[in-house]
Design an enzyme around this catalytic site. Structure first.
Site, mmCIF file in Angstrom:
data_model
loop_
_atom_site.group_PDB
_atom_site.id
_atom_site.type_symbol
_atom_site.label_atom_id
_atom_site.label_comp_id
_atom_site.label_asym_id
_atom_site.label_seq_id
_atom_site.Cartn_x
_atom_site.Cartn_y
_atom_site.Cartn_z
ATOM 1 N N HIS A 80 0.795 -1.249 -0.143
ATOM 2 C CA HIS A 80 -0.039 -0.058 0.016
ATOM 3 C C HIS A 80 0.824 1.270 0.125
ATOM 4 C CE1 HIS A 80 0.269 -0.068 4.600
ATOM 5 N NE2 HIS A 80 0.278 1.246 4.475
ATOM 6 N N ASP A 104 -0.118 -7.669 1.509
ATOM 7 C CA ASP A 104 0.177 -6.031 1.588
ATOM 8 C C ASP A 104 2.009 -6.125 1.427
ATOM 9 O OD1 ASP A 104 0.497 -3.608 1.613
ATOM 10 O OD2 ASP A 104 -0.134 -3.204 3.661
ATOM 11 N N SER A 107 4.129 2.531 8.431
ATOM 12 C CA SER A 107 3.711 1.372 7.204
ATOM 13 C C SER A 107 5.004 0.952 6.661
ATOM 14 C CB SER A 107 2.823 1.801 6.449
ATOM 15 O OG SER A 107 1.458 1.785 6.972
#
Ligand SMILES: *[C@@H]1O[C@H](CO)[C@@H](O)[C@H](O)[C@H]1NC(C)=O
Ligand SMILES: *[C@@H]1O[C@H](CO)[C@@H](O)[C@H](O)[C@H]1NC(C)=O
Ligand SMILES: *[C@@H]1O[C@H](CO)[C@@H](O)[C@H](O)[C@H]1NC(C)=O
Length: 247
Positions: free
Chosen positions: A67, A112, A204
């Site tokens: 992402h 992901d 992230s």
């Protein structure tokens, strides 16, 4: 905590999540020891802003969350490694190519994971390659999260790396706690410490390590350390994928 309280928190945080966007930062951590800067890569935009974390897994590849890079043009992504302070030191690389996992699903956040190939090779003098761990994680096992993510919910990402000692959270409890957000599937795992400790914007894609091996990448959650588990890409599910892409 009571069910009503949980629902109120979930709803208000789901809204906040929407406004604050995609990437997450370490809240309630400690200053990362310098050796963590040797394997933690900062993915940046061309103005030098930290966007996401990543982990060095070979002499020219790093892994991060899909992402973080979906739709990104490698020309406009830089990778900095070799420092725990982005204002001083570190070595910067251009990105040669990006491979997003073929089955990445942005709404489910499944698979992901993405691979970044740098233009050149990492310098062994300031970089360590993290071994990817194919072993299963057990509940309660200690792991360390590192990140340049924001220190408060409305803050910018940090120039200094933080680390947080966590343990692997019960998968079953995590599935239940996150049920109004997304499904926590087997290729994900969770960590939880306490309110005030967890991921935030900018974390992230960053590595979770156990005994100096890569076991996870920060994927999603309800930022920033407000009382919910953080959910991570489980590296043991992607060892073959990573090895295949690197070789
Ligand atoms: C890089 O990110 C910063 C912070 O989000 C933003 O202000 C800046 O415009 C970005 N630069 C480019 C070239 O996208
Ligand atoms: C993601 O998964 C959902 C549910 O299976 C599916 O409806 C959707 O088309 C998928 N999206 C992508 C981009 O594959
Ligand atoms: C975090 O864990 C590491 C490795 O187990 C340990 O050496 C360190 O003292 C811990 N730090 C904190 C602040 O708990």
């Amino acid at each position: 905590m009571s069910k009503l309280y949980l629902i109120v928190v979930v709803v208000s945080l789901a809204l906040e999540n929407k406004v604050s966007g995609i990437s997450l930062r370490v809240v309630g951590g400690y200053n990362a020891p310098t050796e963590f800067g040797r394997f933690h890569a900062s993915l940046q935009n061309v103005s030098g802003y930290h966007v996401c974390g990543g982990a060095v897994v070979s002499d020219s590849y790093a892994v991060t969350a899909a992402h973080c890079l979906v739709g990104a043009d490698p020309k406009y992504v830089k990778l900095v490694v070799g420092t725990t302070n982005l204002n001083i030191g570190g070595q910067e690389f251009d990105v040669a190519s990006i491979v997003i996992h073929e089955n990445y699903n942005s709404s489910l956040r499944t698979n992901d994971i993405a691979i970044v190939k740098i233009d050149g090779v990492f310098d062994k003098r300031n970089t360590d390659i993290l071994e990817v761990d194919g072993n299963q994680l057990a509940e309660g096992e200690p792991i360390i999260l590192t990140g340049f993510g924001a220190l408060t919910a409305n803050g910018e990402s940090s120039r200094v790396m933080y680390a947080l000692n966590l343990s692997v959270f019960s998968q079953e409890t995590c599935v239940y706690a996150m049920r109004y957000s997304k499904e926590v599937v087997d290729t994900m795992f969770c960590t939880f410490a306490q309110i005030g400790q967890g991921t935030c914007h900018g974390d992230s894609g960053g590595p979770l390590v156990k005994n100096n091996k890569l076991v996870g990448l920060v994927s999603w959650g309800i930022p920033c350390a407000v009382g919910f588990p953080d959910v991570h890409t489980r590296i043991s599910s992607f060892v073959d994928w990573i090895k295949h892409k690197i070789n």
